[in-house]
Design a protein around this motif. Structure first.
Motif, PDB file in Angstrom:
ATOM      1  N   TYR A 347      -3.090   4.130  10.933  1.00 21.18           N
ATOM      2  CA  TYR A 347      -3.504   2.751  11.204  1.00 21.18           C
ATOM      3  C   TYR A 347      -4.516   2.300  10.149  1.00 21.18           C
ATOM      4  N   LEU A 348      -4.347   2.778   8.923  1.00 21.03           N
ATOM      5  CA  LEU A 348      -5.253   2.445   7.834  1.00 21.03           C
ATOM      6  C   LEU A 348      -5.109   0.973   7.469  1.00 21.03           C
ATOM      7  N   THR A 349      -6.246   0.353   7.153  1.00 22.35           N
ATOM      8  CA  THR A 349      -6.254  -1.106   6.922  1.00 22.35           C
ATOM      9  C   THR A 349      -6.341  -1.498   5.465  1.00 22.35           C
ATOM     10  N   GLY A 350      -6.545  -0.568   4.564  1.00 21.28           N
ATOM     11  CA  GLY A 350      -6.610  -0.959   3.164  1.00 21.28           C
ATOM     12  C   GLY A 350      -6.926   0.189   2.233  1.00 21.28           C
ATOM     13  N   ILE A 351      -6.693  -0.068   0.950  1.00 23.11           N
ATOM     14  CA  ILE A 351      -7.011   0.886  -0.105  1.00 23.11           C
ATOM     15  C   ILE A 351      -7.321   0.082  -1.357  1.00 23.11           C
ATOM     16  N   GLU A 352      -8.420   0.394  -2.002  1.00 26.91           N
ATOM     17  CA  GLU A 352      -8.806  -0.300  -3.224  1.00 26.91           C
ATOM     18  C   GLU A 352      -8.216   0.427  -4.425  1.00 26.91           C
ATOM     19  N   ILE A 353      -7.137  -0.152  -4.922  1.00 28.92           N
ATOM     20  CA  ILE A 353      -6.460   0.437  -6.076  1.00 28.92           C
ATOM     21  C   ILE A 353      -5.839  -0.690  -6.888  1.00 28.92           C
ATOM     22  N   CYS A 366       1.833   8.574  -0.592  1.00 30.93           N
ATOM     23  CA  CYS A 366       2.608   7.832   0.399  1.00 30.93           C
ATOM     24  C   CYS A 366       1.648   7.115   1.337  1.00 30.93           C
ATOM     25  N   LEU A 367       1.804   5.785   1.440  1.00 36.70           N
ATOM     26  CA  LEU A 367       0.926   4.948   2.258  1.00 36.70           C
ATOM     27  C   LEU A 367       1.679   4.151   3.323  1.00 36.70           C
ATOM     28  N   GLN A 368       2.977   4.239   3.359  1.00 34.26           N
ATOM     29  CA  GLN A 368       3.754   3.314   4.179  1.00 34.26           C
ATOM     30  C   GLN A 368       3.497   3.498   5.674  1.00 34.26           C
ATOM     31  N   TYR A 369       3.824   2.443   6.409  1.00 27.23           N
ATOM     32  CA  TYR A 369       3.667   2.358   7.852  1.00 27.23           C
ATOM     33  C   TYR A 369       2.212   2.511   8.276  1.00 27.23           C
ATOM     34  N   ASN A 370       1.358   1.699   7.663  1.00 28.40           N
ATOM     35  CA  ASN A 370      -0.033   1.545   8.058  1.00 28.40           C
ATOM     36  C   ASN A 370      -0.278   0.065   8.330  1.00 28.40           C
ATOM     37  N   CYS A 371      -1.499  -0.282   8.614  1.00 31.28           N
ATOM     38  CA  CYS A 371      -1.862  -1.673   8.938  1.00 31.28           C
ATOM     39  C   CYS A 371      -2.341  -2.410   7.693  1.00 31.28           C
ATOM     40  N   MET A 372      -1.546  -2.363   6.639  1.00 32.23           N
ATOM     41  CA  MET A 372      -1.919  -3.051   5.405  1.00 32.23           C
ATOM     42  C   MET A 372      -0.669  -3.344   4.596  1.00 32.23           C
ATOM     43  N   ILE A 373      -0.798  -4.307   3.738  1.00 27.43           N
ATOM     44  CA  ILE A 373       0.257  -4.600   2.772  1.00 27.43           C
ATOM     45  C   ILE A 373       0.072  -3.645   1.607  1.00 27.43           C
ATOM     46  N   LEU A 374       1.108  -2.927   1.280  1.00 23.30           N
ATOM     47  CA  LEU A 374       0.966  -1.893   0.257  1.00 23.30           C
ATOM     48  C   LEU A 374       0.694  -2.505  -1.107  1.00 23.30           C
ATOM     49  N   THR A 389       5.402  -1.392   6.535  1.00 27.60           N
ATOM     50  CA  THR A 389       4.146  -1.721   7.204  1.00 27.60           C
ATOM     51  C   THR A 389       4.316  -1.610   8.710  1.00 27.60           C
ATOM     52  N   ARG A 390       3.296  -1.153   9.372  1.00 29.00           N
ATOM     53  CA  ARG A 390       3.320  -1.039  10.828  1.00 29.00           C
ATOM     54  C   ARG A 390       3.321  -2.443  11.447  1.00 29.00           C
ATOM     55  N   PRO A 391       4.055  -2.672  12.535  1.00 30.32           N
ATOM     56  CA  PRO A 391       4.047  -3.982  13.186  1.00 30.32           C
ATOM     57  C   PRO A 391       2.636  -4.429  13.552  1.00 30.32           C
ATOM     58  N   ALA A 392       2.347  -5.699  13.330  1.00 32.29           N
ATOM     59  CA  ALA A 392       0.998  -6.234  13.563  1.00 32.29           C
ATOM     60  C   ALA A 392       0.531  -6.027  14.988  1.00 32.29           C
ATOM     61  N   ALA A 393       1.450  -6.087  15.946  1.00 32.22           N
ATOM     62  CA  ALA A 393       1.071  -5.927  17.339  1.00 32.22           C
ATOM     63  C   ALA A 393       0.472  -4.546  17.590  1.00 32.22           C
ATOM     64  N   GLN A 394       0.996  -3.526  16.935  1.00 30.52           N
ATOM     65  CA  GLN A 394       0.460  -2.182  17.095  1.00 30.52           C
ATOM     66  C   GLN A 394      -0.943  -2.074  16.503  1.00 30.52           C
TER      67      GLN A 394
END
Length: 398
Positions: A347-353, A366-374, A389-394
């Motif tokens: 449920y990660l929300t971001g990464i500064e890259i 691999c970052l997919q299926y978290n709470c952020m736009i890759l 990306t993980r569904p916003a509701a989750q």
């Protein structure tokens, strides 16, 4: 006139040489070796028993070692130990228990069937017992707990069933217990030996919780993976400060992971596919090359102290917050940095890259299926799925 020992068609055969050869070894040991030989055969391509000619001195046979006087067999290593050499077929004859001075008994990988003879418990001097990678079946004889000098017990890669006899855990000199890749069930006994360094019970059907205070602090290698073990392990693991290899994966362990575990001199920490929960709180930078905590129920933010790990698997947990900047820095470091960083299915929300940053070709991210736009597109394992990306509701509920 010399006594006639054998008369065939009137021809006298004197057995002086045979008798003198046999006299070197005690009759009990001589007969025991004959019985062992009759119960075993070379597999095609093996010639181990070719030199086992009982008209000569058995102490000169391949794999047979005797004491200085040549009266007692002290070691029996059956089969050609060279890698790739064919092994033996047959069964272990109970007569092996008559070799009262035996300190070492091994059989190379092959096609040995049947049960372990209970007469092994008669070998009071035995220190090394290894019969691995064969087809041994049945239960481990409880009488082996009488071998108070036994240091190494290796029955790995067989078809043993039943439980591990509690008496095995009482062996005071045991340093290596290797019973992996069998069909053993029941609970793990408490081990009393303060010399035990290697405990390998992986790939069995063991169940229940770890015995309270049943793992000695002398352990350096602990592998219990692919079983059905349950319960908390933080109290047990936190005491084992000499560990350099830990694999508890593929079980049902629960509870927290002790923070001091990350300070131990471990080269590989495998705790994946359990039910561990809570937050991770290493006190210092983690110097363990490989850490796999995937497929658990761990939560909270990812500690920056994991940036010193070379292969880090935190995927399929419940981590939240930003990916620490120190992990990104080490990830982009060419050579000597993070080689594998799996953070998918959290449920990660971001990464500064920087989206234009060049990730080293030798690095897997691999970052997919978290709470952020890759921000970057990197190849992920196929089993990670296709959703980016993980569904916003989750993410809101979480």
């Amino acid at each position: 006139m010399e006594r006639c020992l054998f008369c065939v068609n009137g021809v006298v055969f004197l057995a002086n040489l045979i008798l003198s050869a046999q006299a070197m070894l005690e009759p009990i040991d001589f007969l025991a070796l004959q019985s062992v030989r009759k119960s075993l055969n070379d597999l095609p391509g093996s010639s181990f028993f070719a030199a086992w000619d009982f008209t000569g001195d058995p102490c000169d046979f391949p794999g047979v070692y005797c004491n200085r006087d040549g009266e007692k067999v002290t070691a029996l290593n059956l089969g050609d130990s060279r890698a790739g050499s064919p092994g033996l077929a047959g069964r272990i004859d109970p007569a092996v228990g008559e070799l009262s001075a035996l300190t070492e008994f091994t059989i190379v990988p092959g096609r040995i069937f049947g049960a372990l003879p209970r007469t092994l418990s008669q070998l009071k001097e035995l220190r090394f017992l290894a019969v691995s990678r064969n087809f041994i079946s049945g239960e481990i004889p409880a009488g082996l707990g009488q071998l108070r000098s036994l240091q190494t017990l290796d029955f790995s890669f067989n078809q043993l069933t039943g439980s591990i006899p509690p008496a095995i855990g009482t062996l005071p000199a045991l340093t290596n217990a290797v019973l992996c890749h069998n069909r053993l069930s029941g609970a793990i006994p408490a081990f009393a030996s303060r010399a035990l360094t290697r405990l390998d019970l992986k790939h069995n059907q063991l169940s229940g919780e770890l015995p309270p205070l049943g793992l000695p602090p002398s352990l350096t290698y602990l592998s219990l993976s692919w079983n059905r073990l349950t319960g908390a392990v933080d109290g047990q693991l936190s005491r084992l400060s000499r560990l350099n290899y830990v694999d508890l994966s593929m079980n049902r362990f629960r509870g927290g992971i002790p923070s001091n575990l990350f300070d131990f001199p471990i080269t590989s920490l495998q705790l994946q596919r359990n039910q561990f929960s809570g937050e991770l709180q290493p006190a210092d930078d983690v110097a363990i090359p490989t850490v796999d905590l995937s497929f658990n129920q761990l939560s909270g933010e990812i500690p920056p102290s994991f940036s010193t790990v070379q292969n880090l698997y935190l995927n399929n947990n419940r981590f939240t917050g930003q990916v620490p900047g120190s992990l990104v820095e080490r990830l982009l470091l060419s050579g000597g940095g993070i080689q594998t960083l799996y953070l998918q299915h959290n449920y990660l929300t971001g990464i500064e890259i920087d989206p234009t940053a060049e990730i080293p070709a030798s690095t897997s991210l691999c970052l997919q299926y978290n709470c952020m736009i890759l921000p970057v597109q990197t190849p992920c394992p196929s089993r990670a799925g296709k959703q980016r990306t993980r569904p916003a509701a989750q993410c809101t509920v979480h």
